[in-house]
Design a protein around this motif. Structure first.
Motif, PDB file in Angstrom:
ATOM      1  N   ARG A  36       0.806  -1.214   0.000  1.00 20.70           N
ATOM      2  CA  ARG A  36       0.000   0.000   0.000  1.00 20.70           C
ATOM      3  C   ARG A  36       0.846   1.274   0.000  1.00 20.70           C
ATOM      4  O   ARG A  36       0.317   2.379   0.010  1.00 20.70           O
ATOM      5  CB  ARG A  36      -0.940   0.000   1.214  1.00 20.70           C
ATOM      6  N   GLY A  37       2.151   1.128   0.043  1.00 17.44           N
ATOM      7  CA  GLY A  37       3.020   2.305   0.041  1.00 17.44           C
ATOM      8  C   GLY A  37       3.080   3.017   1.369  1.00 17.44           C
ATOM      9  O   GLY A  37       3.402   4.207   1.430  1.00 17.44           O
ATOM     10  N   ALA A  38       2.785   2.303   2.439  1.00 16.22           N
ATOM     11  CA  ALA A  38       2.817   2.880   3.781  1.00 16.22           C
ATOM     12  C   ALA A  38       4.204   2.691   4.389  1.00 16.22           C
ATOM     13  O   ALA A  38       4.940   1.771   4.014  1.00 16.22           O
ATOM     14  CB  ALA A  38       1.762   2.225   4.669  1.00 16.22           C
ATOM     15  N   PRO A  39       4.584   3.525   5.336  1.00 15.54           N
ATOM     16  CA  PRO A  39       5.869   3.332   6.023  1.00 15.54           C
ATOM     17  C   PRO A  39       5.852   2.052   6.845  1.00 15.54           C
ATOM     18  O   PRO A  39       4.783   1.617   7.311  1.00 15.54           O
ATOM     19  CB  PRO A  39       5.986   4.572   6.918  1.00 15.54           C
ATOM     20  N   PRO A  40       6.999   1.439   7.060  1.00 14.89           N
ATOM     21  CA  PRO A  40       7.031   0.222   7.875  1.00 14.89           C
ATOM     22  C   PRO A  40       6.668   0.522   9.325  1.00 14.89           C
ATOM     23  O   PRO A  40       7.139   1.514   9.889  1.00 14.89           O
ATOM     24  CB  PRO A  40       8.480  -0.259   7.754  1.00 14.89           C
ATOM     25  N   LEU A  88      -2.545   8.198   7.524  1.00 14.14           N
ATOM     26  CA  LEU A  88      -1.934   6.870   7.665  1.00 14.14           C
ATOM     27  C   LEU A  88      -3.010   5.807   7.881  1.00 14.14           C
ATOM     28  O   LEU A  88      -2.931   4.704   7.321  1.00 14.14           O
ATOM     29  CB  LEU A  88      -0.944   6.886   8.827  1.00 14.14           C
ATOM     30  N   ARG A  89      -4.012   6.133   8.656  1.00 16.82           N
ATOM     31  CA  ARG A  89      -5.116   5.195   8.874  1.00 16.82           C
ATOM     32  C   ARG A  89      -5.809   4.878   7.541  1.00 16.82           C
ATOM     33  O   ARG A  89      -6.203   3.741   7.280  1.00 16.82           O
ATOM     34  CB  ARG A  89      -6.118   5.793   9.862  1.00 16.82           C
ATOM     35  N   SER A  90      -5.931   5.905   6.696  1.00 16.49           N
ATOM     36  CA  SER A  90      -6.593   5.714   5.405  1.00 16.49           C
ATOM     37  C   SER A  90      -5.765   4.838   4.477  1.00 16.49           C
ATOM     38  O   SER A  90      -6.292   3.907   3.852  1.00 16.49           O
ATOM     39  CB  SER A  90      -6.848   7.083   4.757  1.00 16.49           C
ATOM     40  N   ILE A  91      -4.465   5.114   4.381  1.00 17.51           N
ATOM     41  CA  ILE A  91      -3.627   4.345   3.452  1.00 17.51           C
ATOM     42  C   ILE A  91      -3.487   2.884   3.897  1.00 17.51           C
ATOM     43  O   ILE A  91      -3.355   1.978   3.074  1.00 17.51           O
ATOM     44  CB  ILE A  91      -2.233   5.013   3.292  1.00 17.51           C
ATOM     45  N   LEU A  92      -3.563   2.641   5.202  1.00 13.61           N
ATOM     46  CA  LEU A  92      -3.504   1.270   5.723  1.00 13.61           C
ATOM     47  C   LEU A  92      -4.856   0.559   5.627  1.00 13.61           C
ATOM     48  O   LEU A  92      -4.924  -0.651   5.834  1.00 13.61           O
ATOM     49  CB  LEU A  92      -3.059   1.275   7.187  1.00 13.61           C
ATOM     50  N   VAL A 108       4.754 -11.386  17.344  1.00  9.21           N
ATOM     51  CA  VAL A 108       5.278 -10.015  17.377  1.00  9.21           C
ATOM     52  C   VAL A 108       6.502  -9.886  16.470  1.00  9.21           C
ATOM     53  O   VAL A 108       7.400 -10.729  16.487  1.00  9.21           O
ATOM     54  CB  VAL A 108       5.641  -9.609  18.827  1.00  9.21           C
ATOM     55  N   THR A 109       6.519  -8.782  15.695  1.00 14.52           N
ATOM     56  CA  THR A 109       7.650  -8.499  14.810  1.00 14.52           C
ATOM     57  C   THR A 109       8.056  -7.039  14.982  1.00 14.52           C
ATOM     58  O   THR A 109       7.197  -6.151  15.044  1.00 14.52           O
ATOM     59  CB  THR A 109       7.281  -8.742  13.334  1.00 14.52           C
ATOM     60  N   GLU A 110       9.341  -6.789  15.082  1.00 15.10           N
ATOM     61  CA  GLU A 110       9.884  -5.425  15.085  1.00 15.10           C
ATOM     62  C   GLU A 110      10.399  -5.138  13.674  1.00 15.10           C
ATOM     63  O   GLU A 110      11.298  -5.818  13.188  1.00 15.10           O
ATOM     64  CB  GLU A 110      11.002  -5.294  16.109  1.00 15.10           C
ATOM     65  N   TRP A 111       9.830  -4.100  13.043  1.00 18.76           N
ATOM     66  CA  TRP A 111      10.173  -3.798  11.661  1.00 18.76           C
ATOM     67  C   TRP A 111      11.163  -2.639  11.549  1.00 18.76           C
ATOM     68  O   TRP A 111      12.195  -2.757  10.898  1.00 18.76           O
ATOM     69  CB  TRP A 111       8.903  -3.449  10.873  1.00 18.76           C
ATOM     70  N   GLU A 112      10.818  -1.516  12.126  1.00 14.55           N
ATOM     71  CA  GLU A 112      11.638  -0.305  11.994  1.00 14.55           C
ATOM     72  C   GLU A 112      12.268   0.028  13.340  1.00 14.55           C
ATOM     73  O   GLU A 112      11.570   0.364  14.291  1.00 14.55           O
ATOM     74  CB  GLU A 112      10.771   0.859  11.504  1.00 14.55           C
ATOM     75  N   PRO A 113      13.615  -0.076  13.456  1.00 10.44           N
ATOM     76  CA  PRO A 113      14.250   0.161  14.754  1.00 10.44           C
ATOM     77  C   PRO A 113      14.298   1.627  15.154  1.00 10.44           C
ATOM     78  O   PRO A 113      14.406   1.935  16.340  1.00 10.44           O
ATOM     79  CB  PRO A 113      15.668  -0.403  14.559  1.00 10.44           C
TER      80      PRO A 113
END
Length: 313
Positions: free
Chosen positions: A78-82, A126-130, A151-156
């Protein structure tokens, strides 16, 4: 089941560790949403499946409820940030996507309205794009410290609002005269705007003592919390208390009288400047050969005024 000793399971310096550090002192929590919420000391609340990530006055985490089986990965499509962290239900794949902020957003009304509106625009976009659930109130989330969730950590790295902004299109929220959508931080922003405009006027009606004023503000805040998905009462009470304290401390009969006097002086100065400009214009027109009646009609004054100006009065 919960971790037997959460402190041993969380690696220091990770975003999960920071999530734990930033929890409210006494967060809402539960193991079963159908059984309602409890509030206890954070060390006891840590063992619950669901927990309150943010306090009522600061937003450290933007949380989105995505009810799709591919929730933990389709943000990329969707082109959203991680997201910073995802907590996924292993049974159906639905997840909460959690974005951590470097600097918290002050959601209480004594914060600055500009930054709150900017944060609300980012949140709504952000809510809309997700394509996240717009009815999700955000009071509690899947607890990423609990072993029940995947649980996953994506962006440190934590996000600045500007970092998130660079992924989004905020053009739909640029007109400050328009209300933001009534979900997410948009509700906080809209509630604040309505409440502060009411409070600034209402406190002048008798200048009540603090207890009476706080009760009136709380009643009004609850009436304004008429969103399709209302804000939690804890946030409503915190908002009312903040507005009541701020206005009662900064607004008084004496300060209002002084403000009126200052506005009057400004108005008098402005009228004086306009008067002098019109007089100079009249004399210029008379010098160019216009009659006193013509000048009076053009400038919207009486012929007597033109005669006085011409004679130097």
């Amino acid at each position: 089941m919960a971790y037997p000793d959460l402190a041993c399971q969380v690696q220091p310096g990770t975003t999960i560790d920071l999530f734990q550090q930033r929890l409210p002192r006494k967060p809402y929590h539960t193991d079963d949403l159908g059984e309602g919420l409890r509030i206890r000391d954070v060390q006891k609340a840590l063992a619950a499946r669901y927990i309150q990530p943010n306090g009522p006055t600061h937003r450290y985490w933007l949380v989105y409820d995505v009810d799709r089986s591919g929730a933990v990965i389709d943000w990329n499509d969707r082109g959203a940030p991680p997201p910073t962290i995802t907590a996924q239900n292993p049974e159906n794949g639905h997840a909460h996507l959690i974005y951590g902020l470097e600097v918290s957003v002050r959601t209480a009304p004594d914060g600055k309205p500009g930054p709150l509106r900017y944060a609300a625009a980012v949140d709504c976009s952000l809510r809309s794009i997700l394509d996240a659930d717009q009815g999700y109130a955000g009071l509690i989330c899947k607890n990423p410290l609990h072993s029940h969730w995947r649980v996953t950590e994506w962006e440190p790295r934590l996000y600045e609002l500007g970092d998130l902004d660079s992924w989004l299109d905020l053009s739909a929220y640029g007109d400050r005269r328009k209300r933001l959508p009534d979900y997410g931080l948009g509700r906080n922003c809209n509630l604040f705007e309505r409440l502060r405009h009411w409070a600034y006027r209402a406190i002048r009606q008798g200048w009540p003592d603090y207890e009476r004023w706080h009760e009136a503000v709380l009643t009004r805040t609850r009436a304004y919390n008429d969103f399709e998905t209302p804000l939690p009462d804890s946030e409503v009470r915190a908002t009312a208390k903040s507005v009541a304290r701020y206005t009662h401390r900064n607004f008084s009969a004496a300060s209002f009288s002084a403000w009126q006097s200052a506005q009057g002086r400004k108005g008098g100065m402005a009228k004086g400047a306009a008067y002098g400009e019109k007089r100079a214009q009249a004399l210029s027109l008379l010098d160019s050969g216009a009659s006193q009646r013509e000048v009076a009609e053009r400038l919207g004054v009486t012929p007597r005024t033109i005669r006085n100006w011409k004679s130097g009065k």
